[in-house]
Enzyme design. Sequence first.
Site, PDB file in Angstrom:
ATOM      1  N   GLU A  64       6.823   3.373  11.604  1.00  0.00           N
ATOM      2  CA  GLU A  64       5.377   3.376  11.843  1.00  0.00           C
ATOM      3  C   GLU A  64       5.003   2.276  12.831  1.00  0.00           C
ATOM      4  OE1 GLU A  64       2.905   3.253   8.328  1.00  0.00           O
ATOM      5  OE2 GLU A  64       1.261   2.360   9.450  1.00  0.00           O
TER       6      GLU A  64
ATOM      7  N   GLU B 127       0.845  -1.211   0.000  1.00  0.00           N
ATOM      8  CA  GLU B 127       0.000   0.000   0.000  1.00  0.00           C
ATOM      9  C   GLU B 127       0.877   1.256   0.000  1.00  0.00           C
ATOM     10  OE1 GLU B 127      -2.279   0.764   3.662  1.00  0.00           O
ATOM     11  OE2 GLU B 127      -1.628   2.789   3.166  1.00  0.00           O
ATOM     12  N   HIS B 128       1.940   1.248   0.804  1.00  0.00           N
ATOM     13  CA  HIS B 128       2.880   2.392   0.802  1.00  0.00           C
ATOM     14  C   HIS B 128       3.504   2.586  -0.581  1.00  0.00           C
ATOM     15  CE1 HIS B 128       3.730   3.591   5.131  1.00  0.00           C
ATOM     16  NE2 HIS B 128       2.754   2.710   5.228  1.00  0.00           N
TER      17      HIS B 128
END
Length: 453
Positions: A148, A71-72
């Site tokens: 993160e 997704e990143h």
Amino acid sequence: MKNWHKLVVAGLFAAAAGAAAAETVEATLENGLKVVVRRDARAPVAVSQLWYRVGSVDEVNGRTGLSHLLEHMMFKGTKTVPAGEFSRRIAAAGGQDNAFTSRDYTVYFQQLAANRLPLSLTLESDRMANLTIADDVFKKELEVVKEERRWRTDDQPTGILAETLYANAFVANPVRYPVIGWMDDIQNMKPDDLRAWYREWYAPNNATLVVVGDVDPQAVIALARKEFEPLKSKTLAERRPQREPEQKGVRRVSVKAPSELSYLTLAWQVPRLTRLAEADPYALSMLTELLDGHDAARLPRHLVREKKVALSASSSYDPLGRGATLFTLTAVPANGADMGKLEAALKGEIARIAQGGVSEVELARVRRQVEASRVFEKDSMFGQAMQIGSLESLGFSWRDEDEMNRRLLAVDAAAVKRAAQSLVDDKLTVVTLVAQPLKGRQVAPPANPKELR
């Protein structure tokens, strides 16, 4: 957990009935892409969401976190759209975009003026087929994801609590893997792992495009055909059942972490909704609303305000998903409160309903609250798109919304009592997080599952 529970009950089960009255059109392109368009003309804007049916439940040990890292990387450029250009073009058109990953799906979305919707679909069709994963960019993004994870989980007491709970409540089902992945798996991930994951799952026949806004549905479907139909479908990997073996008794886990507060969670493996006609998931949903649906609900009223054994107490149950699920009770002990007494108090609330049931007056109040949630949810185009995309990605249809809502509101006192009785056993997982001194450490704010990127 709590926010997601609210999304399911207030969003999928409750809010949908009103939204379904709007004009909704669907089509499936020749390559398998499902397109669902709902016209909502209250404002000249549109929400576009592209849902890929791939998440952490599709991953295996040693390869956890692939869906989230991909997704990143989806924002790092294609053969014709350089890194960062996707979001820059959306912003230049006055819109905004983002993405999120869950256990069940990965979603990319844009919110922009309705007449700029073609830009969104052009960009999404491009990165569905032409993503570039450069080694140097991959290495940089890997460090972003590791940070993160530290911020969202390793330095976050509730993140540690949730991760510990799922890793111990399940031994076989992939819901035990964290969506962001284990740190060791992230550290050892290779660019080729991500390229393979992209080739395997990012295909039109594994996706649903949802558009809600001031649009002509047929025009949007024609636009989707123009942008996406040239893309070829793929043979998707086989998804094999990964059923959880029966839990034979209680599992107890205690972890220590720097935190201002200690936490206690009790969790039972319970059924999720796989077919509309199944009764237990609706009853469990109403049970959690009775326990924790409002300020006057049983857990905050009895444990926080009357007995004063907890600073907070909540329940959670997510009936929808592709993996296994839990019914949980979580509490923060009041100052000086014994964890054993707090556990007994939580179980006592379940036992009270299991033995004495609930009154029709109490149940009617919960039904009114569920109905009220629908009114608020109808105002959100994004919320409507979320409902459609979730149902379509989890094996249901957006058309099922009304029936789900009807069945939820039809749950009676006897069904709630049976749901509580199903939890009165020792086949549960008990996780305790024992607070340790912070010593100057900063605790990160709780993570929002929609803000994983």
